[in-house]
Scaffold this motif. Structure first.
Motif, PDB file in Angstrom:
ATOM      1  N   UNK A 281      15.935 -17.257 -46.184  1.00 53.11           N
ATOM      2  CA  UNK A 281      15.687 -18.139 -44.624  1.00 53.11           C
ATOM      3  C   UNK A 281      16.679 -19.213 -44.691  1.00 53.11           C
ATOM      4  N   UNK A 282      17.952 -19.387 -45.202  1.00 55.94           N
ATOM      5  CA  UNK A 282      18.845 -19.788 -44.809  1.00 55.94           C
ATOM      6  C   UNK A 282      19.325 -19.484 -44.110  1.00 55.94           C
ATOM      7  N   UNK A 283      20.535 -20.065 -42.569  1.00 54.35           N
ATOM      8  CA  UNK A 283      21.168 -19.411 -42.008  1.00 54.35           C
ATOM      9  C   UNK A 283      22.682 -19.498 -42.743  1.00 54.35           C
ATOM     10  N   UNK A 284      22.614 -17.744 -42.378  1.00 47.93           N
ATOM     11  CA  UNK A 284      24.246 -16.893 -42.975  1.00 47.93           C
ATOM     12  C   UNK A 284      25.374 -17.191 -42.652  1.00 47.93           C
TER      13      UNK A 284
ATOM     14  N   UNK B   5       9.848 -11.520 -51.584  1.00 47.73           N
ATOM     15  CA  UNK B   5      10.719 -11.770 -50.875  1.00 47.73           C
ATOM     16  C   UNK B   5      10.328 -12.262 -49.095  1.00 47.73           C
ATOM     17  N   UNK B   6      10.718 -13.196 -48.692  1.00 50.33           N
ATOM     18  CA  UNK B   6      10.160 -12.927 -47.273  1.00 50.33           C
ATOM     19  C   UNK B   6      11.645 -13.475 -46.392  1.00 50.33           C
ATOM     20  N   UNK B   7      11.614 -12.732 -45.086  1.00 49.98           N
ATOM     21  CA  UNK B   7      12.745 -13.311 -44.008  1.00 49.98           C
ATOM     22  C   UNK B   7      11.743 -14.373 -43.415  1.00 49.98           C
ATOM     23  N   UNK B   8      13.121 -15.416 -42.598  1.00 50.57           N
ATOM     24  CA  UNK B   8      12.514 -16.568 -41.811  1.00 50.57           C
ATOM     25  C   UNK B   8      11.118 -16.625 -41.030  1.00 50.57           C
ATOM     26  N   UNK B   9      11.347 -15.750 -40.219  1.00 49.18           N
ATOM     27  CA  UNK B   9       9.910 -14.990 -39.209  1.00 49.18           C
ATOM     28  C   UNK B   9       9.054 -15.224 -40.178  1.00 49.18           C
ATOM     29  N   UNK B  10       8.676 -14.302 -41.437  1.00 52.87           N
ATOM     30  CA  UNK B  10       7.762 -14.074 -42.081  1.00 52.87           C
ATOM     31  C   UNK B  10       6.756 -15.575 -42.202  1.00 52.87           C
ATOM     32  N   UNK B  11       8.388 -15.895 -43.234  1.00 53.99           N
ATOM     33  CA  UNK B  11       7.580 -17.603 -43.435  1.00 53.99           C
ATOM     34  C   UNK B  11       7.536 -18.415 -42.786  1.00 53.99           C
ATOM     35  N   UNK B  12       8.079 -18.154 -41.153  1.00 54.21           N
ATOM     36  CA  UNK B  12       7.557 -19.431 -40.426  1.00 54.21           C
ATOM     37  C   UNK B  12       5.976 -19.291 -40.029  1.00 54.21           C
ATOM     38  N   UNK B  13       6.053 -17.690 -39.555  1.00 51.61           N
ATOM     39  CA  UNK B  13       4.651 -17.145 -39.137  1.00 51.61           C
ATOM     40  C   UNK B  13       3.145 -17.507 -40.355  1.00 51.61           C
ATOM     41  N   UNK B  14       3.378 -17.490 -41.815  1.00 54.86           N
ATOM     42  CA  UNK B  14       2.502 -17.642 -43.080  1.00 54.86           C
ATOM     43  C   UNK B  14       2.620 -18.936 -43.691  1.00 54.86           C
ATOM     44  N   UNK B  15       3.777 -19.715 -43.122  1.00 52.07           N
ATOM     45  CA  UNK B  15       4.187 -20.936 -43.584  1.00 52.07           C
ATOM     46  C   UNK B  15       3.941 -21.371 -44.558  1.00 52.07           C
ATOM     47  N   UNK B  16       5.078 -20.482 -45.390  1.00 49.86           N
ATOM     48  CA  UNK B  16       5.476 -20.310 -46.689  1.00 49.86           C
ATOM     49  C   UNK B  16       6.359 -21.220 -46.899  1.00 49.86           C
TER      50      UNK B  16
ATOM     51  N   UNK C   6       8.410 -18.549 -54.237  1.00 53.33           N
ATOM     52  CA  UNK C   6       7.917 -18.172 -55.021  1.00 53.33           C
ATOM     53  C   UNK C   6       6.537 -17.137 -55.177  1.00 53.33           C
ATOM     54  N   UNK C   7       7.036 -15.882 -56.076  1.00 51.24           N
ATOM     55  CA  UNK C   7       6.307 -14.704 -55.832  1.00 51.24           C
ATOM     56  C   UNK C   7       4.763 -15.052 -56.332  1.00 51.24           C
ATOM     57  N   UNK C   8       3.742 -14.448 -55.246  1.00 49.18           N
ATOM     58  CA  UNK C   8       2.140 -13.877 -54.766  1.00 49.18           C
ATOM     59  C   UNK C   8       1.955 -13.164 -54.315  1.00 49.18           C
ATOM     60  N   UNK C   9       0.009 -12.811 -55.309  1.00 47.36           N
ATOM     61  CA  UNK C   9      -0.191 -11.750 -54.642  1.00 47.36           C
ATOM     62  C   UNK C   9       0.310 -11.276 -52.732  1.00 47.36           C
TER      63      UNK C   9
ATOM     64  N   UNK D 209       8.349  -8.500 -44.867  1.00 47.20           N
ATOM     65  CA  UNK D 209       8.548  -8.744 -46.392  1.00 47.20           C
ATOM     66  C   UNK D 209       8.656  -7.993 -47.670  1.00 47.20           C
ATOM     67  N   UNK D 210       8.802  -8.630 -48.615  1.00 52.44           N
ATOM     68  CA  UNK D 210       9.302  -8.020 -49.855  1.00 52.44           C
ATOM     69  C   UNK D 210       8.370  -7.828 -50.872  1.00 52.44           C
TER      70      UNK D 210
END
Length: 324
Positions: free
Chosen positions: A164-167, A237-248, A255-258, A227-228
């Motif tokens: 999720x960080x700028x690379x 795993x989740x890319x930045x767009x998925x992190x924003x969409x799911x609020x994680x 953090x691994x989660x079902x 999402x991995x």
């Protein structure tokens, strides 16, 4: 535009703390935060070869994944006299693509491996401003901070890592006078697409063996959610767009989660699953039912695609699916 007029315009626009445009805000950062003078003409800061090697080694895996897309992008833009550059998150140029005929010109501008194009070093410019603001930018000629850079047009897009960080930043630059803003907009669209492809490829490479769940987001700069999911059906795993969409977690290791906690209960069909199902069906349709070809288009193995089809309730033969 004469240089003194450019300098005056930059200085005047930078006066107000409440800069009304993003460009003016960048000019102000360059002048106030970084203490730069738009009339100045310092040489572009250049890393030593040893420093450059260390920078490249730190991102070796990412660079190897990015190279095919850099080559492809260069083949598209090189006939128009453009260079292709890939930087790290600090604005240091790690990779370059340009024709031999244009090399001396770009080197004269400082668009070269090891050069520092951060906003702190060069003021408002495509690479530095893209990284400072974390968004796609085009800096066209006299939108640059330094008067000496006003002959350049630079189209840039950020690349976000799997944490999720700028690379990195992906840059296409030109000094051609016949490149209009409209032409630059076409190039900028290709730069953005290439940046997303590099980001997706590196995300997949970062989670070997995982199932990559994807969904497209229409009308968003972050066009692809990734999402991995591991063999135990845990989202790892989740890319930045998925992190924003799911609020994680916004950044860092996920953090691994079902996976069901993200996608909903098994008896529910979420918007994400609908999008994934539609993407699989589209790929199968484009491949005329050839499962192997559809799997290649989606960037997964054939066995993985069959598992997705089963999970998403897609018949193994909706029409005529070839197993070749």
């Amino acid at each position: 535009m004469p240089e003194h007029r450019h300098e005056d315009r930059v200085a005047q626009a930078s006066q107000s703390p409440a800069a009304v445009t993003r460009l003016a805000a960048s000019w102000r950062r360059s002048m106030v935060k970084h203490g730069l003078d738009p009339a100045g003409a310092p040489r572009v800061r250049q890393l030593s070869m040893r420093e450059l090697v260390e920078k490249r080694e730190a991102l070796d895996g990412f660079i190897n994944v990015a190279r095919p897309q850099l080559d492809h992008l260069f083949q598209l833009v090189c006939p128009t006299g453009c260079s292709v550059l890939l930087t790290d998150a600090t604005g240091i140029v790690l990779e370059q693509r340009m024709t031999e005929a244009d090399a001396a010109t770009f080197r004269g501008w400082g668009l070269w491996s090891g050069a520092d194009w951060s906003e702190a070093a060069e003021g408002t410019n495509g690479i530095g401003t893209c990284l400072a603001e974390g968004r796609q930018v085009t800096i066209h000629r006299d939108e640059h901070f330094y008067a000496r850079n006003t002959g350049l047009s630079c189209m840039d897009a950020p690349i976000w890592g799997p944490d999720g960080r700028l690379i990195a930043a992906l840059d296409v630059s030109t000094a051609r006078l016949d490149h209009t803003e409209r032409w630059n907009a076409l190039i900028a669209a290709q730069v953005a697409q290439s940046a997303r492809q590099i980001e997706a490829a590196f995300f997949r490479a970062s989670f070997p063996g995982a199932r990559i769940v994807t969904a497209e987001v229409t009308g968003s700069e972050d066009a692809m959610l990734l999402i991995a999911v591991d063999k135990d059906d845990l989202a790892i795993g989740a890319n930045r767009a998925a992190r924003r969409a799911f609020g994680i977690e916004k950044e860092g290791q996920l953090r691994p989660r079902p996976a069901s906690d993200l996608f909903g209960r098994e008896d529910e069909v979420t918007g994400f699953e609908k999008a994934e199902r539609a993407a699989v069906i589209r790929a199968l349709a484009r491949a005329e039912g050839n499962v192997s070809a559809a799997a290649r288009a989606l960037g997964v193995g054939r066995a993985t695609l069959y598992r997705r089809m089963s999970r998403l309730g897609i018949s193994q033969n909706p029409g005529r699916l070839s197993q070749v």
